[in-house]
Design a protein around this motif. Sequence first.
Motif, PDB file in Angstrom:
ATOM      1  N   HIS A 198       3.876 114.534 -54.019  1.00  0.00           N
ATOM      2  CA  HIS A 198       4.737 115.676 -53.726  1.00  0.00           C
ATOM      3  C   HIS A 198       5.604 115.464 -52.482  1.00  0.00           C
ATOM      4  N   THR A 199       5.893 114.208 -52.159  1.00  0.00           N
ATOM      5  CA  THR A 199       6.717 113.887 -50.987  1.00  0.00           C
ATOM      6  C   THR A 199       7.722 112.791 -51.346  1.00  0.00           C
ATOM      7  N   THR A 256       0.858 115.754 -50.059  1.00  0.00           N
ATOM      8  CA  THR A 256       2.063 115.579 -49.250  1.00  0.00           C
ATOM      9  C   THR A 256       1.938 114.446 -48.236  1.00  0.00           C
ATOM     10  N   PRO A 258       2.446 110.566 -46.960  1.00  0.00           N
ATOM     11  CA  PRO A 258       3.480 109.594 -47.294  1.00  0.00           C
ATOM     12  C   PRO A 258       3.146 108.865 -48.581  1.00  0.00           C
ATOM     13  N   VAL A 309       6.083 119.839 -57.494  1.00  0.00           N
ATOM     14  CA  VAL A 309       5.666 120.765 -56.437  1.00  0.00           C
ATOM     15  C   VAL A 309       5.681 122.197 -56.956  1.00  0.00           C
ATOM     16  N   GLN A 312      14.115 113.167 -56.144  1.00  0.00           N
ATOM     17  CA  GLN A 312      13.725 114.392 -55.459  1.00  0.00           C
ATOM     18  C   GLN A 312      13.384 115.494 -56.462  1.00  0.00           C
ATOM     19  N   ASP A 343      12.192 120.922 -46.292  1.00  0.00           N
ATOM     20  CA  ASP A 343      11.045 120.192 -45.790  1.00  0.00           C
ATOM     21  C   ASP A 343      10.749 119.018 -46.723  1.00  0.00           C
ATOM     22  N   ASP A 344       9.611 118.367 -46.518  1.00  0.00           N
ATOM     23  CA  ASP A 344       9.320 117.168 -47.308  1.00  0.00           C
ATOM     24  C   ASP A 344       8.838 117.453 -48.720  1.00  0.00           C
ATOM     25  N   THR A 345       8.863 118.735 -49.134  1.00  0.00           N
ATOM     26  CA  THR A 345       8.649 119.046 -50.548  1.00  0.00           C
ATOM     27  C   THR A 345       9.936 119.570 -51.182  1.00  0.00           C
ATOM     28  N   CYS A 346      11.041 119.466 -50.440  1.00  0.00           N
ATOM     29  CA  CYS A 346      12.365 119.954 -50.864  1.00  0.00           C
ATOM     30  C   CYS A 346      12.445 121.478 -50.891  1.00  0.00           C
ATOM     31  N   THR A 406       9.136 110.229 -50.120  1.00  0.00           N
ATOM     32  CA  THR A 406       9.108 109.279 -49.008  1.00  0.00           C
ATOM     33  C   THR A 406      10.174 108.199 -49.143  1.00  0.00           C
TER      34      THR A 406
END
Length: 475
Positions: free
Chosen positions: A351-352, A345, A347, A333, A326, A296-299, A354
């Motif tokens: 913690h994203t 989280t 954009p 995170v 990342q 997901d967008d937090t890896c 982007t």
Amino acid sequence: MSEAVEYDVVVLGGGPAGENIVDRTRAAGLSTALVESELVGGECSYWACVPSKALLRPALARADARRVPGLAGAVQGPLDTAAVLAHRNYWTGDWKDQGQIDWIDSIGAHVYRGHGRLYGVRKVAVTSPEGEHHILSARHAVVVATGTRAVIPDLPGIAGARPWTSREATSAQEAPGRLLIVGGSVVAAEMATAWQALGSQVTVLARGSGLLPRMEPFAGELVADALREAGAVVRTGVSVEAVVRDGSTGPVSVVLEGGETLEGDELLMATGRAPRTEDIGLDTVGLPAGRWIDVDDTCRVPGHDWLYAVGDVNHRVLLTHQGKYQARIAGAVIAARAAGTPLDTAPWGAHTPTADTRALPQAVFTDPEAAAVGLTLAEAERAGHRVRAVDYDMSKVSGAGLYADGYTGRARMIVDLDREVLLGVTFVGPGAAEMIHAATIAVAGEVPIQRLWHAVPSFPTISEVWLRLLETYRG
């Protein structure tokens, strides 16, 4: 198996992404273990970014010097290949990783050498080269950062041909007389540039319509033109159907579609990467082996609140600097979740990652250099943006002419016409790699065109191209 040793975080893979996870989690006060089966520092340090740039820098410096009046005549001879290779060996530490180990020791993390595999939820089993077995248990997170390996297509004769991958191309201890390169990627273009300059006769065979297919088309065109001018053969739209090696040490031949045969002394297959996930125990936690790991967008891996994947292995971006980016975010995170603090989280939030999709930079160290950030024109149009591509011939910039006689280059910016911000920028030309961070700031910061007019480029620098692009846009 020995009794489990418990840490807050266990990192599987010691390349740049894994090292950055270790750095950030240790900085947050978490106990961390790193598991690595080869050299700590990973592909980038020993077989990719570092050795390739050590090979390329003399080639690019000589090319630049030959374009400077008063200096050109002093640099007409060949490169000292032995000295270049020795310098490359120095930068790889002669393929020893003690310096990296010393750094990890200095921050209080623990290194386990050996093959690591997931061993169920929150556990990693490690088998050392000496046959010792350890079980590592993670209180908060296991992070997979095992990277990728080169893909060699299953062609007739390929097994016996012993082709180079990027590893052999960056670690070879002598220049081959004739080097065949299959592929049009960054690896193909950079290694063609390096080995042609070091005395090899290079032939590049690209299946696609040009080199550097992920950049604007003119980037690959300018690089291919320069390679041809340097004496290399560059052919596009060709496919290799078979490979033949003459004995154990003889020449290698490739058979093209249609039957044409080309011969070389070594063959580099620069034909893509695959995830190193085939034997890391993903099946023990219900994930398929041998595939890219979705995050997901937090890896974090969906459905597994303790499992993360950073760097090449998650297939977001196969670039060292993005894997490190990342990892910095995933480390933050993990630390936040361990402390029970809220995540940002949104954009561009803390913690994203982007930038992976909106402001991804890349530099290719060919002659000319090619550097880009954000979207190409084709990508922007496919994404549905209303855009305009603004182009400028970089040879018309005073700073470029002073940098080198006969400077050849091109710049493009992609303007979002609805918001009047930049979605992408590409520079191709000598010295272009050092210009791309300014473009990265403009794209990541979504700096309005109106504000960019007040970012005054110093005269006489190549960066004056920014003013010319803006003038062209205004018309």
